[in-house]
Design an enzyme around this catalytic site. Sequence first.
Site, PDB file in Angstrom:
ATOM      1  N   HIS A 107       0.860  -1.146   0.022  1.00 42.27           N
ATOM      2  CA  HIS A 107       0.023  -0.120   0.071  1.00 42.27           C
ATOM      3  C   HIS A 107       0.925   1.184  -0.086  1.00 42.27           C
ATOM      4  CE1 HIS A 107      -3.411  -2.402   0.001  1.00 42.27           C
ATOM      5  NE2 HIS A 107      -3.730  -2.356   1.455  1.00 42.27           N
ATOM      6  N   HIS A 180      -9.806   2.186   0.305  1.00 45.99           N
ATOM      7  CA  HIS A 180      -9.655   0.941   1.051  1.00 45.99           C
ATOM      8  C   HIS A 180     -10.653   1.086   2.310  1.00 45.99           C
ATOM      9  CE1 HIS A 180      -7.773  -2.123   3.460  1.00 45.99           C
ATOM     10  NE2 HIS A 180      -7.013  -2.198   2.474  1.00 45.99           N
ATOM     11  N   GLU A 312     -11.273  -3.545  -3.293  1.00 46.82           N
ATOM     12  CA  GLU A 312     -10.335  -2.549  -3.671  1.00 46.82           C
ATOM     13  C   GLU A 312     -10.305  -2.694  -5.204  1.00 46.82           C
ATOM     14  OE1 GLU A 312      -6.982  -2.993  -1.033  1.00 46.82           O
ATOM     15  OE2 GLU A 312      -8.458  -4.289   0.284  1.00 46.82           O
TER      16      GLU A 312
HETATM   17  C1  BGC Z   1      -4.633  -6.292   1.784  1.00 42.63           C
HETATM   18  C2  BGC Z   1      -4.389  -7.086   3.159  1.00 42.63           C
HETATM   19  C3  BGC Z   1      -3.930  -5.901   4.368  1.00 42.63           C
HETATM   20  C4  BGC Z   1      -4.996  -5.103   4.325  1.00 42.63           C
HETATM   21  C5  BGC Z   1      -4.585  -3.973   5.327  1.00 42.63           C
HETATM   22  C6  BGC Z   1      -5.547  -5.198   2.087  1.00 42.63           C
HETATM   23  O1  BGC Z   1      -5.886  -4.562   1.085  1.00 42.63           O
HETATM   24  O2  BGC Z   1      -4.844  -7.058   0.800  1.00 42.63           O
HETATM   25  O3  BGC Z   1      -3.523  -8.112   3.031  1.00 42.63           O
HETATM   26  O4  BGC Z   1      -3.865  -6.580   5.471  1.00 42.63           O
HETATM   27  O5  BGC Z   1      -5.451  -4.315   3.178  1.00 42.63           O
HETATM   28  O6  BGC Z   1      -5.670  -3.639   5.796  1.00 42.63           O
END
Ligand code: BGC
Length: 349
Positions: A107, A180, A312
Amino acid sequence: MKSSVTQTPFGKVTGRRVELFTLTNSRGLVAKITNYGVTLTELHVPDRRGRPGNVVLGFDNLKQYLAHDAYFGCVVGRVANRIAKGRFRLDGKRCRLAVNNGPNHLHGGNAGFDKALWAAEILPGREAAVRFTHTSPDGDEGYPGNLAVTMMMTLTNAGGLRIDYAATTDKPTPVNLTNHSYFNLAGIGNVLGHQMKLAARHYTPVDDTAIPTGKIAPVAGTPFDFTKFKLIGRDLGRLTERPIGYDHNFVLNSGGKALAPCARVFEPTSGRVMEVLTTEPGVQFYTGNYLDGTLRGHSGFYYSQHSGFCLETQHFPDAVNQPNFLSVILRPGQTYRQTTVYQFSTQQS
Ligand code: BGC
């Protein structure tokens, strides 16, 4: 009722004022968005009897957003999801990114776009809309090039939240932006009793560090088959991943060329329906597997495992290292664009 946007203070980060924008549309939907990480903190949507309720996980104050890393409601970037070992080659040159998730980059790194304070401007017009802008400097978390990003958040009069992303760069760089938000259409409890359908006949299997193996596998006959409405929790027991739950990228049938259906989710007790439409070729379906009951969110609820689900919309994870995935490289002179709409309605049963 007319649509409107109001602006109120939401605290301070490194001495700078943070704002909270409240968008209301002509149907009574209310979205609260802060310019800290362009975070959707609340989204109020009517149930089948017309009673509004918040359908996203989040906190009541900035302090908690600063203290926790669950990515509640924020934008993620420059690149959503994981890049194996934080490394890739671009035009023959080696790039090294921050490693912040086991052996991988996740991310956007330690201080991704979710931790930036974005400039914001309320836009005039018939629909409630705010434009957020941010420039990520050359070398930010290891990424090359100055990247100028714009996000338009619109609460449409048709009953949806629409996000339009755009970005330009002065050096080639990967870009893969998403939102998210963790949704819970009942407002409380877990989401295992929601019914969901995904417009995806394939998904991208992952290794034990959640990096795609490179395969594009059919969902038929697996727990990943959401081609027909199914309870989110129905096949959970068949998943081998730990912590248990979905955390996978699905390959959308549309191929990601124009705005096309991605998902439809129905919550039977409230009657709320959310449809997701996107221009992206993939969607990460994540069932809040890492939530462990320690975060105290809206209305004093403690968010436990599977209290929310994320859809997402994105290009595929680790695309920079996967030759058979669509490229996420943006070059000078090009404009990155992505649009996703979360559309709300209700249904009887
Ligand atoms: C990921 C997860 C991660 C989460 C964080 C998701 O987009 O795929 O693996 O733990 O985001 O909140």
